[in-house]
Design a protein around this motif. Structure first.
Motif, mmCIF file in Angstrom:
data_model
loop_
_atom_site.group_PDB
_atom_site.id
_atom_site.type_symbol
_atom_site.label_atom_id
_atom_site.label_comp_id
_atom_site.label_asym_id
_atom_site.label_seq_id
_atom_site.Cartn_x
_atom_site.Cartn_y
_atom_site.Cartn_z
ATOM 1 N N LEU A 17 0.833 -1.207 0.000
ATOM 2 C CA LEU A 17 0.000 0.000 0.000
ATOM 3 C C LEU A 17 0.866 1.254 0.000
ATOM 4 O O LEU A 17 0.533 2.257 -0.625
ATOM 5 N N GLY A 18 1.993 1.175 0.727
ATOM 6 C CA GLY A 18 2.879 2.328 0.798
ATOM 7 C C GLY A 18 3.421 2.727 -0.563
ATOM 8 O O GLY A 18 3.464 3.908 -0.903
ATOM 9 N N ARG A 19 3.835 1.727 -1.361
ATOM 10 C CA ARG A 19 4.373 2.009 -2.692
ATOM 11 C C ARG A 19 3.307 2.613 -3.607
ATOM 12 O O ARG A 19 3.560 3.579 -4.330
ATOM 13 N N ILE A 20 2.107 2.046 -3.568
ATOM 14 C CA ILE A 20 1.023 2.573 -4.399
ATOM 15 C C ILE A 20 0.679 4.006 -3.980
ATOM 16 O O ILE A 20 0.443 4.883 -4.816
ATOM 17 N N SER A 21 0.662 4.250 -2.673
ATOM 18 C CA SER A 21 0.358 5.598 -2.177
ATOM 19 C C SER A 21 1.418 6.595 -2.611
ATOM 20 O O SER A 21 1.112 7.738 -2.965
ATOM 21 N N GLN A 22 2.689 6.161 -2.579
ATOM 22 C CA GLN A 22 3.764 7.036 -3.033
ATOM 23 C C GLN A 22 3.586 7.387 -4.513
ATOM 24 O O GLN A 22 3.746 8.544 -4.914
ATOM 25 N N ALA A 23 3.256 6.375 -5.297
ATOM 26 C CA ALA A 23 3.062 6.600 -6.730
ATOM 27 C C ALA A 23 1.896 7.559 -6.975
ATOM 28 O O ALA A 23 1.961 8.434 -7.852
ATOM 29 N N ASN A 24 0.825 7.413 -6.202
ATOM 30 C CA ASN A 24 -0.318 8.312 -6.341
ATOM 31 C C ASN A 24 0.068 9.750 -6.003
ATOM 32 O O ASN A 24 -0.402 10.707 -6.632
ATOM 33 N N MET A 25 0.919 9.906 -4.992
ATOM 34 C CA MET A 25 1.380 11.239 -4.609
ATOM 35 C C MET A 25 2.161 11.876 -5.759
ATOM 36 O O MET A 25 2.002 13.066 -6.056
ATOM 37 N N VAL A 26 3.005 11.089 -6.417
ATOM 38 C CA VAL A 26 3.771 11.602 -7.557
ATOM 39 C C VAL A 26 2.833 12.009 -8.683
ATOM 40 O O VAL A 26 3.007 13.053 -9.308
ATOM 41 N N LEU A 27 1.819 11.196 -8.938
ATOM 42 C CA LEU A 27 0.840 11.517 -9.983
ATOM 43 C C LEU A 27 0.156 12.854 -9.713
ATOM 44 O O LEU A 27 -0.056 13.654 -10.622
ATOM 45 N N GLN A 28 -0.184 13.089 -8.463
ATOM 46 C CA GLN A 28 -0.962 14.276 -8.113
ATOM 47 C C GLN A 28 -0.112 15.532 -7.990
ATOM 48 O O GLN A 28 -0.567 16.632 -8.327
ATOM 49 N N HIS A 29 1.132 15.389 -7.511
ATOM 50 C CA HIS A 29 1.905 16.588 -7.178
ATOM 51 C C HIS A 29 3.254 16.694 -7.886
ATOM 52 O O HIS A 29 3.980 17.674 -7.666
ATOM 53 N N ALA A 30 3.585 15.718 -8.723
ATOM 54 C CA ALA A 30 4.821 15.801 -9.519
ATOM 55 C C ALA A 30 4.631 15.011 -10.798
ATOM 56 O O ALA A 30 5.421 14.130 -11.140
ATOM 57 N N ALA A 31 3.578 15.340 -11.539
ATOM 58 C CA ALA A 31 3.207 14.572 -12.732
ATOM 59 C C ALA A 31 4.309 14.553 -13.786
ATOM 60 O O ALA A 31 4.399 13.609 -14.584
ATOM 61 N N ASP A 32 5.154 15.578 -13.784
ATOM 62 C CA ASP A 32 6.225 15.631 -14.778
ATOM 63 C C ASP A 32 7.316 14.589 -14.524
ATOM 64 O O ASP A 32 8.177 14.364 -15.387
ATOM 65 N N LEU A 33 7.254 13.916 -13.370
ATOM 66 C CA LEU A 33 8.269 12.911 -13.031
ATOM 67 C C LEU A 33 7.776 11.484 -13.243
ATOM 68 O O LEU A 33 8.542 10.536 -13.075
ATOM 69 N N VAL A 34 6.514 11.329 -13.610
ATOM 70 C CA VAL A 34 5.923 9.997 -13.753
ATOM 71 C C VAL A 34 6.696 9.149 -14.758
ATOM 72 O O VAL A 34 7.085 8.012 -14.477
ATOM 73 N N GLU A 35 6.926 9.682 -15.949
ATOM 74 C CA GLU A 35 7.611 8.909 -16.991
ATOM 75 C C GLU A 35 9.049 8.591 -16.600
ATOM 76 O O GLU A 35 9.569 7.520 -16.943
ATOM 77 N N ALA A 36 9.691 9.508 -15.875
ATOM 78 C CA ALA A 36 11.066 9.261 -15.432
ATOM 79 C C ALA A 36 11.127 8.072 -14.487
ATOM 80 O O ALA A 36 12.063 7.258 -14.540
ATOM 81 N N VAL A 37 10.112 7.954 -13.628
ATOM 82 C CA VAL A 37 10.056 6.813 -12.704
ATOM 83 C C VAL A 37 9.779 5.530 -13.476
ATOM 84 O O VAL A 37 10.425 4.497 -13.257
ATOM 85 N N ILE A 38 8.821 5.582 -14.395
ATOM 86 C CA ILE A 38 8.464 4.399 -15.175
ATOM 87 C C ILE A 38 9.656 3.914 -16.004
ATOM 88 O O ILE A 38 9.900 2.709 -16.118
ATOM 89 N N ASN A 39 10.406 4.843 -16.565
ATOM 90 C CA ASN A 39 11.553 4.482 -17.401
ATOM 91 C C ASN A 39 12.791 4.102 -16.598
ATOM 92 O O ASN A 39 13.795 3.665 -17.169
ATOM 93 N N GLY A 40 12.734 4.302 -15.289
ATOM 94 C CA GLY A 40 13.874 3.961 -14.452
ATOM 95 C C GLY A 40 14.914 5.054 -14.348
ATOM 96 O O GLY A 40 15.979 4.860 -13.753
ATOM 97 N N ALA A 41 14.633 6.231 -14.921
ATOM 98 C CA ALA A 41 15.586 7.333 -14.856
ATOM 99 C C ALA A 41 15.610 7.969 -13.468
ATOM 100 O O ALA A 41 16.577 8.641 -13.093
ATOM 101 N N MET A 42 14.551 7.776 -12.702
ATOM 102 C CA MET A 42 14.460 8.305 -11.343
ATOM 103 C C MET A 42 13.749 7.294 -10.465
ATOM 104 O O MET A 42 12.786 6.652 -10.888
ATOM 105 N N GLY A 43 14.224 7.135 -9.240
ATOM 106 C CA GLY A 43 13.586 6.218 -8.315
ATOM 107 C C GLY A 43 12.293 6.776 -7.765
ATOM 108 O O GLY A 43 12.109 7.995 -7.706
#
Length: 209
Positions: A61-87
């Motif tokens: 749940l913690g990981r999913i919640s973290q991902a949701n936080m990124v979606l809501q407040h740092a959407a420009d980093l979503v693809e970087a996380v998915i591509n592995g460019a950023m943790g």
């Protein structure tokens, strides 16, 4: 194979989730994005909760919640996380900072609206930054304090002596020849009477002693 469902974005991301050799952070981000894009589909009807996504993917749940936080407040980093460019942890930290800044800005704007609605409107219209508005607000407050000090000193110097002269022979002894400045005229007295009437009204409105 041709996909014929109503949620192509979610389907593509779910396929990636199953096939790729990815970290848990990437998987959480892919899952959160899939859920988000599914909910935006007009015919999707997706109502998956964070818990249900976690159960389906085997992620915490913690990981999913973290991902949701990124979606809501740092959407420009979503693809970087998915591509592995950023943790996910790093992106989550930035998202938390963004959220805190946004909340702080909202609080400051609400306070500004209470203290100076005109400045708040200019911020909302984009004519002034929030920082610029508060700088101008500070200047206005300091100028108001300066004017209050000047006005208070003036009235303290003028009104008490005038009150002390009441009922004495002071007025009868007035001699224009000894005036230190412009001699007092009937017009000056009329203006003084008007000023005292205005002063009395203000004192009543402010309930001063």
């Amino acid at each position: 194979m041709t996909y014929e469902g109503g949620d192509p974005s979610g389907y593509v991301l779910s396929v990636n989730l199953r096939r790729r050799n990815i970290s848990k952070g990437q998987a959480a981000m892919i899952s959160a994005k899939a859920r988000s894009e599914s909910e935006q589909q007009p015919c999707s009807g997706s109502e998956q909760s964070t818990r249900s996504v976690a159960e389906q993917t085997g992620l915490s749940l913690g990981r999913i919640s973290q991902a949701n936080m990124v979606l809501q407040h740092a959407a420009d980093l979503v693809e970087a996380v998915i591509n592995g460019a950023m943790g996910l942890d790093e992106a989550y930290s930035i998202a938390r900072e963004n959220k805190a800044k946004a909340n702080s800005a909202e609080v400051q704007l609400a306070r500004l609206r209470e203290e100076d609605p005109e400045l708040a409107d200019r911020v909302v219209e984009g004519a002034l930054t929030l920082a610029g508005a508060w700088a101008e607000r500070t200047e206005r407050v300091e100028e108001d304090k300066r004017q209050r000090r000047v006005a208070t000193r003036l009235l303290d110097e003028v009104v008490p002596p005038l009150a002390q002269a009441r009922g004495t022979r002071t007025f009868g002894r007035y001699d224009p020849e000894y005036a230190s400045g412009t001699p007092i005229s009937r017009e000056t007295i009329a203006h003084a009477m008007t000023a005292l009437a205005e002063m009395d009204q203000v004192w009543q409105e402010r309930d001063l002693p």
